[in-house]
Design a protein around this motif. Structure first.
Motif, PDB file in Angstrom:
ATOM      1  N   GLY A  36       0.776  -1.159   0.237  1.00 43.64           N
ATOM      2  CA  GLY A  36      -0.261  -0.050  -0.019  1.00 43.64           C
ATOM      3  C   GLY A  36       0.787   1.024  -0.059  1.00 43.64           C
ATOM      4  N   ILE A  37       0.311   2.507  -0.266  1.00 41.77           N
ATOM      5  CA  ILE A  37       1.106   3.603  -0.427  1.00 41.77           C
ATOM      6  C   ILE A  37       1.914   3.834   1.198  1.00 41.77           C
ATOM      7  CG2 ILE A  37      -1.145   4.979   0.589  1.00 41.77           C
ATOM      8  CD1 ILE A  37       0.113   7.322  -1.056  1.00 41.77           C
ATOM      9  N   GLY A  38       3.008   4.292   0.769  1.00 42.65           N
ATOM     10  CA  GLY A  38       3.871   4.424   2.015  1.00 42.65           C
ATOM     11  C   GLY A  38       4.447   3.154   2.843  1.00 42.65           C
ATOM     12  N   ASP A  65      10.308  -0.061 -11.801  1.00 45.00           N
ATOM     13  CA  ASP A  65       9.367   0.494 -10.896  1.00 45.00           C
ATOM     14  C   ASP A  65       8.312   1.296 -11.663  1.00 45.00           C
ATOM     15  OD1 ASP A  65       8.067   2.281  -9.029  1.00 45.00           O
ATOM     16  OD2 ASP A  65       9.664   2.293  -7.937  1.00 45.00           O
ATOM     17  N   THR A  66       6.981   0.687 -11.491  1.00 45.23           N
ATOM     18  CA  THR A  66       6.101   1.248 -12.510  1.00 45.23           C
ATOM     19  C   THR A  66       5.815   2.785 -11.911  1.00 45.23           C
ATOM     20  OG1 THR A  66       4.243   0.420 -11.003  1.00 45.23           O
ATOM     21  CG2 THR A  66       4.911  -0.777 -13.067  1.00 45.23           C
ATOM     22  N   ASP A  67       6.080   3.117 -10.676  1.00 46.43           N
ATOM     23  CA  ASP A  67       5.831   4.395 -10.319  1.00 46.43           C
ATOM     24  C   ASP A  67       6.790   5.531 -10.991  1.00 46.43           C
ATOM     25  OD1 ASP A  67       3.612   4.535  -8.353  1.00 46.43           O
ATOM     26  OD2 ASP A  67       5.115   4.303  -6.604  1.00 46.43           O
ATOM     27  N   SER A 122     -12.566   9.954 -13.026  1.00 44.63           N
ATOM     28  CA  SER A 122     -11.166  10.647 -13.358  1.00 44.63           C
ATOM     29  C   SER A 122     -10.004   9.692 -13.241  1.00 44.63           C
ATOM     30  CB  SER A 122     -11.158  11.938 -12.722  1.00 44.63           C
ATOM     31  OG  SER A 122     -12.173  13.038 -13.038  1.00 44.63           O
ATOM     32  N   ARG A 123      -9.987   9.115 -12.193  1.00 44.03           N
ATOM     33  CA  ARG A 123      -8.914   8.159 -11.821  1.00 44.03           C
ATOM     34  C   ARG A 123      -8.977   6.998 -13.071  1.00 44.03           C
ATOM     35  NH1 ARG A 123     -10.081   5.541  -7.510  1.00 44.03           N
ATOM     36  NH2 ARG A 123     -10.179   3.425  -8.051  1.00 44.03           N
ATOM     37  N   ARG A 124     -10.209   6.476 -13.221  1.00 44.09           N
ATOM     38  CA  ARG A 124     -10.134   5.471 -14.307  1.00 44.09           C
ATOM     39  C   ARG A 124      -9.548   5.955 -15.639  1.00 44.09           C
ATOM     40  NH1 ARG A 124     -13.934   2.762 -11.049  1.00 44.09           N
ATOM     41  NH2 ARG A 124     -15.615   4.225 -11.270  1.00 44.09           N
ATOM     42  N   VAL A 163       5.203  -2.655  -8.360  1.00 42.39           N
ATOM     43  CA  VAL A 163       3.962  -2.288  -8.639  1.00 42.39           C
ATOM     44  C   VAL A 163       3.069  -1.773  -7.644  1.00 42.39           C
ATOM     45  CG1 VAL A 163       1.992  -2.580 -10.530  1.00 42.39           C
ATOM     46  CG2 VAL A 163       4.530  -3.755 -10.760  1.00 42.39           C
ATOM     47  N   PRO A 164       2.429  -0.740  -7.554  1.00 39.94           N
ATOM     48  CA  PRO A 164       1.605  -0.367  -6.312  1.00 39.94           C
ATOM     49  C   PRO A 164       0.441  -1.294  -6.599  1.00 39.94           C
ATOM     50  CG  PRO A 164       2.452   1.573  -7.235  1.00 39.94           C
ATOM     51  CD  PRO A 164       3.145   0.475  -7.973  1.00 39.94           C
ATOM     52  N   LEU A 165      -0.037  -1.201  -7.830  1.00 42.82           N
ATOM     53  CA  LEU A 165      -1.203  -1.903  -7.929  1.00 42.82           C
ATOM     54  C   LEU A 165      -1.255  -3.336  -8.339  1.00 42.82           C
ATOM     55  CD1 LEU A 165      -3.045   1.338  -9.753  1.00 42.82           C
ATOM     56  CD2 LEU A 165      -3.064   0.748  -7.135  1.00 42.82           C
TER      57      LEU A 165
HETATM   58  C1  COD Z   1      -2.342  10.477  -9.123  1.00 45.56           C
HETATM   59  C2  COD Z   1      -0.971  10.873  -9.357  1.00 45.56           C
HETATM   60  C3  COD Z   1      -0.987  12.048 -10.228  1.00 45.56           C
HETATM   61  C4  COD Z   1      -0.456  11.378  -7.704  1.00 45.56           C
HETATM   62  O1  COD Z   1       0.892  11.641  -7.951  1.00 45.56           O
HETATM   63  P1  COD Z   1       1.992  11.678  -6.755  1.00 45.56           P
HETATM   64  O2  COD Z   1       3.098  12.365  -6.963  1.00 45.56           O
HETATM   65  O3  COD Z   1       1.166  12.164  -5.475  1.00 45.56           O
HETATM   66  O4  COD Z   1       2.143  10.138  -6.252  1.00 45.56           O
HETATM   67  P2  COD Z   1       3.079   8.888  -7.004  1.00 45.56           P
HETATM   68  O5  COD Z   1       2.820   8.869  -8.510  1.00 45.56           O
HETATM   69  O6  COD Z   1       4.529   9.296  -6.421  1.00 45.56           O
HETATM   70  O7  COD Z   1       2.394   7.794  -6.484  1.00 45.56           O
HETATM   71  C5  COD Z   1       2.658   7.427  -5.041  1.00 45.56           C
HETATM   72  C6  COD Z   1       1.573   6.146  -4.620  1.00 45.56           C
HETATM   73  O8  COD Z   1       0.250   6.737  -4.737  1.00 45.56           O
HETATM   74  C7  COD Z   1      -0.566   5.401  -5.111  1.00 45.56           C
HETATM   75  N1  COD Z   1      -1.187   5.658  -6.344  1.00 45.56           N
HETATM   76  C8  COD Z   1      -0.618   5.936  -7.600  1.00 45.56           C
HETATM   77  N2  COD Z   1      -1.559   5.899  -8.363  1.00 45.56           N
HETATM   78  C9  COD Z   1      -2.622   5.057  -7.987  1.00 45.56           C
HETATM   79  C10 COD Z   1      -3.799   4.784  -8.425  1.00 45.56           C
HETATM   80  N3  COD Z   1      -4.352   4.826  -9.704  1.00 45.56           N
HETATM   81  N4  COD Z   1      -4.592   4.077  -7.501  1.00 45.56           N
HETATM   82  C11 COD Z   1      -4.332   3.626  -6.414  1.00 45.56           C
HETATM   83  N5  COD Z   1      -3.193   4.300  -5.920  1.00 45.56           N
HETATM   84  C12 COD Z   1      -2.372   4.936  -6.587  1.00 45.56           C
HETATM   85  C13 COD Z   1       0.487   4.319  -4.985  1.00 45.56           C
HETATM   86  O9  COD Z   1       0.585   3.906  -3.630  1.00 45.56           O
HETATM   87  C14 COD Z   1       1.797   4.978  -5.371  1.00 45.56           C
HETATM   88  O10 COD Z   1       2.865   4.292  -4.838  1.00 45.56           O
HETATM   89  C15 COD Z   1       0.048   9.709  -9.541  1.00 45.56           C
HETATM   90  O11 COD Z   1       0.268   8.825  -8.838  1.00 45.56           O
HETATM   91  C16 COD Z   1      -0.449   9.173 -11.172  1.00 45.56           C
HETATM   92  O12 COD Z   1      -0.281   9.587 -12.085  1.00 45.56           O
HETATM   93  N6  COD Z   1      -1.034   8.205 -10.831  1.00 45.56           N
HETATM   94  C17 COD Z   1      -1.791   7.335 -11.868  1.00 45.56           C
HETATM   95  C18 COD Z   1      -0.784   6.281 -12.422  1.00 45.56           C
HETATM   96  C19 COD Z   1      -0.732   4.960 -11.860  1.00 45.56           C
HETATM   97  O13 COD Z   1      -1.673   4.125 -11.545  1.00 45.56           O
HETATM   98  N7  COD Z   1       0.349   4.828 -10.983  1.00 45.56           N
HETATM   99  C20 COD Z   1       0.540   3.631 -10.219  1.00 45.56           C
HETATM  100  C21 COD Z   1       1.758   2.684 -10.919  1.00 45.56           C
HETATM  101  S1  COD Z   1       1.086   1.522 -12.011  1.00 45.56           S
END
Ligand code: COD
Ligand code: ATP
Length: 208
Positions: A14-16, A35-37, A84-86, A116-118
């Motif tokens: 999970g995050i963090g 690292d996908t992030d 929007s997330r989707r 991969v966080p997800l």
């Molecule tokens: C929403 C965004 C802009 C936030 O940016 P921010 O710099 O705050 O966070 P960062 O990218 O460093 O991600 C940090 C963490 O957030 C969580 N997170 C990121 N994206 C998602 C998501 N789509 N769903 C759930 N958690 C997520 C994860 O735990 C990740 O490790 C960014 O996370 C993003 O572009 N997300 C969409 C891409 C994605 O799904 N990334 C996950 C890798 S597959």
């Protein structure tokens, strides 16, 4: 390029939870980390391949002055509006999947860490992984550590956690668990032990 399929250990949490800290630990043993992030950040940097589509679909206000995606603004939007997330995921995930597969194929270390966080949530990566390693700590620690690192409030971190698998779901999918409720030194020790095991498992898989 490598013609042999690499042995892939999927690293999630999970995050963090400490994925990056654990990934750094594996990298310190000479293991390639994909690292996908990191890939997602590159795609949304000023010259990133996803920027034109993000600009077109989300509008100019989601682009920062330097031409990158405005991360804070996008975070506020996507973790309060699942649609929007989707939409953002539909732009980024296919690109992330293709690039991460290429980087794994190019790796030459004994095995590859695919962070991969997800991993549990998306289903895109599970079949590519020979093993799943989950970095775990209590949710209160996740909130505290992200707050300290990024300045996000508890409710902001909780909104992100709502968009992720639960701790129990992740643990149920794990082959290995790194308990990151202790110190960074404890984390590194666990990584060292797992690394030995993964090297042996990768060798065995190659001989099979
Ligand atoms: C929403 C965004 C802009 C936030 O940016 P921010 O710099 O705050 O966070 P960062 O990218 O460093 O991600 C940090 C963490 O957030 C969580 N997170 C990121 N994206 C998602 C998501 N789509 N769903 C759930 N958690 C997520 C994860 O735990 C990740 O490790 C960014 O996370 C993003 O572009 N997300 C969409 C891409 C994605 O799904 N990334 C996950 C890798 S597959
Ligand atoms: N065992 C630990 N003790 C103290 N601090 C830690 C520990 N593990 C990680 N941290 C710190 O907690 C924060 C979150 O860790 P890290 O960035 O590795 O998590 P992550 O799972 O990659 O996070 P994200 O999901 O946001 O990408 C970082 O500031 C990191 O240095």
């Amino acid at each position: 390029m490598n013609t042999r399929r690499p042995y892939i250990v999927g690293l999630t949490g999970g995050i963090g939870s400490g994925k990056s800290a654990a990934a750094d630990g594996f990298a310190a043993h000479g293991i390639t980390v994909v690292d996908t992030d990191v890939i997602a950040h590159a795609l949304t940097s000023p010259d990133g391949a996803a920027i034109p589509t993000i600009r077109r679909l989300f509008g100019e206000h989601m682009i920062a002055a330097d031409g990158s995606m405005d991360r804070a603004r996008m975070r506020a939007l996507v973790f309060s509006a699942p649609e929007s997330r989707r939409q953002l995921e539909a732009i980024l995930h296919p690109m992330i999947q293709a690039l991460s597969a290429q980087l794994c194929a190019d790796a030459s270390s004994p095995y590859v860490i695919l962070a991969v966080p997800l991993l549990i949530e998306s289903g895109r990566y599970r079949e590519r992984c020979d093993r799943i390693c989950v970095v775990d700590c209590p949710e209160a620690l996740q909130i505290e550590r992200v707050g300290r690192r990024s300045g996000l409030s508890a409710s902001q971190v909780q909104a992100i956690m709502q968009a992720q698998a639960t701790r129990a779901e992740r643990l149920a999918a794990a082959d290995d668990v790194i308990d990151n409720s202790g110190s960074l030194d404890d984390l590194r020790k666990q990584v060292g032990i797992l690394n030995e095991g993964y090297i042996s498992q990768a060798l065995l898989a190659r001989q099979a």
